[in-house]
Design a protein around this motif. Structure first.
Motif, PDB file in Angstrom:
ATOM      1  N   HIS A   1       0.816  -1.217   0.000  1.00 52.66           N
ATOM      2  CA  HIS A   1       0.000   0.000   0.000  1.00 52.66           C
ATOM      3  C   HIS A   1       0.849   1.267   0.000  1.00 52.66           C
ATOM      4  N   GLY A   2       0.229   2.319  -0.473  1.00 52.06           N
ATOM      5  CA  GLY A   2       0.918   3.595  -0.607  1.00 52.06           C
ATOM      6  C   GLY A   2       0.790   4.441   0.659  1.00 52.06           C
ATOM      7  N   GLY A   3       1.243   5.692   0.545  1.00 48.31           N
ATOM      8  CA  GLY A   3       1.303   6.573   1.709  1.00 48.31           C
ATOM      9  C   GLY A   3       0.101   7.489   1.866  1.00 48.31           C
ATOM     10  N   GLY A   4      -0.536   7.833   0.732  1.00 49.21           N
ATOM     11  CA  GLY A   4      -1.713   8.700   0.767  1.00 49.21           C
ATOM     12  C   GLY A   4      -1.520   9.898   1.666  1.00 49.21           C
ATOM     13  N   SER A   5      -2.558  10.261   2.378  1.00 44.82           N
ATOM     14  CA  SER A   5      -2.488  11.484   3.194  1.00 44.82           C
ATOM     15  C   SER A   5      -1.801  11.224   4.541  1.00 44.82           C
ATOM     16  N   PHE A   6      -1.165  10.079   4.678  1.00 49.06           N
ATOM     17  CA  PHE A   6      -0.312   9.824   5.853  1.00 49.06           C
ATOM     18  C   PHE A   6       1.146  10.102   5.445  1.00 49.06           C
ATOM     19  N   GLY A   7       1.794   9.133   4.812  1.00 46.73           N
ATOM     20  CA  GLY A   7       3.210   9.286   4.461  1.00 46.73           C
ATOM     21  C   GLY A   7       3.516  10.505   3.605  1.00 46.73           C
ATOM     22  N   HIS A   8       2.664  10.771   2.616  1.00 44.86           N
ATOM     23  CA  HIS A   8       2.965  11.901   1.723  1.00 44.86           C
ATOM     24  C   HIS A   8       2.781  13.242   2.425  1.00 44.86           C
ATOM     25  N   TYR A   9       1.840  13.285   3.345  1.00 46.60           N
ATOM     26  CA  TYR A   9       1.609  14.534   4.080  1.00 46.60           C
ATOM     27  C   TYR A   9       2.889  14.937   4.834  1.00 46.60           C
ATOM     28  N   TYR A  10       3.453  13.984   5.588  1.00 39.90           N
ATOM     29  CA  TYR A  10       4.649  14.320   6.364  1.00 39.90           C
ATOM     30  C   TYR A  10       5.898  14.420   5.489  1.00 39.90           C
ATOM     31  N   SER A  11       5.948  13.637   4.412  1.00 36.49           N
ATOM     32  CA  SER A  11       7.119  13.741   3.526  1.00 36.49           C
ATOM     33  C   SER A  11       7.200  15.143   2.932  1.00 36.49           C
ATOM     34  N   LEU A  12       6.039  15.680   2.565  1.00 43.31           N
ATOM     35  CA  LEU A  12       6.017  17.041   2.023  1.00 43.31           C
ATOM     36  C   LEU A  12       6.393  18.043   3.108  1.00 43.31           C
ATOM     37  N   LYS A  13       5.812  17.842   4.287  1.00 44.56           N
ATOM     38  CA  LYS A  13       6.068  18.765   5.401  1.00 44.56           C
ATOM     39  C   LYS A  13       7.559  18.843   5.719  1.00 44.56           C
ATOM     40  N   TYR A  14       8.252  17.694   5.673  1.00 42.69           N
ATOM     41  CA  TYR A  14       9.678  17.674   6.006  1.00 42.69           C
ATOM     42  C   TYR A  14      10.566  17.652   4.753  1.00 42.69           C
ATOM     43  N   ASN A  15       9.940  17.907   3.603  1.00 40.46           N
ATOM     44  CA  ASN A  15      10.687  18.047   2.357  1.00 40.46           C
ATOM     45  C   ASN A  15      11.549  16.815   2.021  1.00 40.46           C
ATOM     46  N   MET A  16      10.914  15.670   2.089  1.00 33.75           N
ATOM     47  CA  MET A  16      11.624  14.418   1.811  1.00 33.75           C
ATOM     48  C   MET A  16      11.161  13.820   0.497  1.00 33.75           C
ATOM     49  N   HIS A  17      12.103  13.199  -0.213  1.00 34.83           N
ATOM     50  CA  HIS A  17      11.795  12.681  -1.555  1.00 34.83           C
ATOM     51  C   HIS A  17      12.434  11.312  -1.780  1.00 34.83           C
ATOM     52  N   SER A  18      12.261  10.822  -3.006  1.00 31.10           N
ATOM     53  CA  SER A  18      12.859   9.522  -3.362  1.00 31.10           C
ATOM     54  C   SER A  18      14.383   9.619  -3.432  1.00 31.10           C
ATOM     55  N   LYS A  19      14.875  10.824  -3.674  1.00 27.22           N
ATOM     56  CA  LYS A  19      16.335  10.994  -3.803  1.00 27.22           C
ATOM     57  C   LYS A  19      16.987  10.893  -2.417  1.00 27.22           C
ATOM     58  N   PRO A  20      18.005  10.035  -2.251  1.00 24.40           N
ATOM     59  CA  PRO A  20      18.660   9.930  -0.945  1.00 24.40           C
ATOM     60  C   PRO A  20      19.295  11.256  -0.531  1.00 24.40           C
ATOM     61  N   ASP A  21      19.115  11.617   0.723  1.00 21.43           N
ATOM     62  CA  ASP A  21      19.669  12.884   1.221  1.00 21.43           C
ATOM     63  C   ASP A  21      19.693  12.839   2.737  1.00 21.43           C
ATOM     64  N   ARG A  22      20.337  13.843   3.350  1.00 22.37           N
ATOM     65  CA  ARG A  22      20.352  13.915   4.826  1.00 22.37           C
ATOM     66  C   ARG A  22      19.131  14.691   5.298  1.00 22.37           C
ATOM     67  N   TYR A  23      18.037  14.022   5.317  1.00 23.25           N
ATOM     68  CA  TYR A  23      16.795  14.692   5.697  1.00 23.25           C
ATOM     69  C   TYR A  23      16.732  14.876   7.208  1.00 23.25           C
ATOM     70  N   ASP A  24      15.866  15.807   7.614  1.00 30.69           N
ATOM     71  CA  ASP A  24      15.596  16.062   9.031  1.00 30.69           C
ATOM     72  C   ASP A  24      15.285  14.731   9.736  1.00 30.69           C
ATOM     73  N   ILE A  25      16.060  14.396  10.746  1.00 33.81           N
ATOM     74  CA  ILE A  25      15.940  13.063  11.343  1.00 33.81           C
ATOM     75  C   ILE A  25      14.609  12.888  12.099  1.00 33.81           C
ATOM     76  N   HIS A  26      14.091  13.990  12.614  1.00 34.76           N
ATOM     77  CA  HIS A  26      12.771  13.881  13.247  1.00 34.76           C
ATOM     78  C   HIS A  26      11.715  13.590  12.178  1.00 34.76           C
ATOM     79  N   GLY A  27      11.885  14.232  11.022  1.00 39.03           N
ATOM     80  CA  GLY A  27      10.966  13.974   9.903  1.00 39.03           C
ATOM     81  C   GLY A  27      11.004  12.510   9.492  1.00 39.03           C
ATOM     82  N   VAL A  28      12.207  11.920   9.486  1.00 35.03           N
ATOM     83  CA  VAL A  28      12.349  10.499   9.128  1.00 35.03           C
ATOM     84  C   VAL A  28      11.480   9.666  10.065  1.00 35.03           C
ATOM     85  N   SER A  29      11.594   9.987  11.350  1.00 39.44           N
ATOM     86  CA  SER A  29      10.843   9.236  12.352  1.00 39.44           C
ATOM     87  C   SER A  29       9.331   9.421  12.174  1.00 39.44           C
ATOM     88  N   VAL A  30       8.938  10.664  11.935  1.00 35.04           N
ATOM     89  CA  VAL A  30       7.501  10.970  11.826  1.00 35.04           C
ATOM     90  C   VAL A  30       6.881  10.291  10.588  1.00 35.04           C
TER      91      VAL A  30
END
Ligand code: IP8
Length: 247
Positions: free
Chosen positions: A44-73
């Motif tokens: 299953h996909g992320g819908g308004s759960f995973g995508h909502y927070y990924s957008l909020k913490y500016n996270m994408h498919s491209k590997p990067d040093r994202y906000d670690i709290h965002g990773v957790s959330v």
């Protein structure tokens, strides 16, 4: 033979309403899945759960040093969504068995034996269920693994007899103005895709890209309306159904 079913975020959640499940859709799908008597794996996909927070913490498919709290959330939101889905499945007497992607992914590569084990579980009467997620790679980098990509990883290794993407529309349309359903697409064709919603993993374009990858290995892929869930069952049971077939 195993079937692979992706429940898109637009089916299981209301994509425009943060953290909102489409309980009716999940419930109806689960009720209908009882009529499927063959091994099944669900992604299953992320819908308004995973995508909502990924957008909020500016996270994408491209590997990067994202906000670690965002990773957790983001991860927590996906686990929460998965819990909702599996508890509804259990209520309908289905046998979901959650497998988090880190079990079968080593950084950005699949662990082939683990993926094969997922298929084995489906043959033992469980419904293995996994989901898009945020995963660690190297050098403290993280990336979002789309459920669509999991579909092509699984298809490539497991070679299922059915690959179905459930969406909130009847399939792929020629364009969003005319909305003419394309009944069959061959991997070479190019079609105009307009994504309505912000989707950090690439929405419909991503789905089609993964579907073309799967189809190029000789496995036809179906895009089916998951909000008319009897179509999912028909597709799984080899009956004719309104859909887009990618060959
Ligand atoms: O909806 C994305 O999975 P998808 C998962 O299948 C996250 O692309 C964490 C946004």
């Amino acid at each position: 033979m195993v079937s692979l079913l992706k429940l898109g975020g637009s089916v299981i959640t209301y994509k425009e309403k943060p953290l909102t499940l489409n309980i009716d859709a999940i419930d109806t799908i689960c009720r209908n899945l009882k009529h499927v008597k063959k091994p099944l794996i669900i992604v299953h996909g992320g819908g308004s759960f995973g995508h909502y927070y990924s957008l909020k913490y500016n996270m994408h498919s491209k590997p990067d040093r994202y906000d670690i709290h965002g990773v957790s959330v983001v991860r927590c939101s996906m686990i929460e969504l998965n819990n909702y889905i599996t508890s509804i499945m259990v209520r309908h007497n289905l046998n979901p068995y959650t497998i988090h992607p880190l079990t079968f992914m080593d950084k950005d590569k699949p662990i082939i034996d683990k993926v094969k084990e997922v298929a084995r579980l489906s043959e033992e009467g469980l419904i293995p269920i996994t989901h898009g997620d945020i995963l660690p790679t190297v050098d403290k980098n993280y990336y979002i693994l789309s459920g669509d990509e999991i579909m092509s990883i699984f298809a490539n290794i497991i070679k299922p007899d059915k690959v179905i993407f459930a969406l909130n529309v009847d399939g792929v349309y020629n364009n969003m103005n005319e909305k003419r359903l394309i009944r069959e697409i061959s991997a070479e064709e190019s079609i105009e895709i307009t994504d309505v919603h912000a989707d950090v993993t690439g929405g419909m374009k991503r789905k089609l890209r993964e579907a073309f990858k799967i189809a190029s290995n000789g496995l036809p892929v179906m895009f089916v309306n998951g909000l008319k869930s009897e179509r999912i069952v028909k597709a799984l049971n080899d009956e004719a159904v309104i859909c887009t077939m990618v060959r």
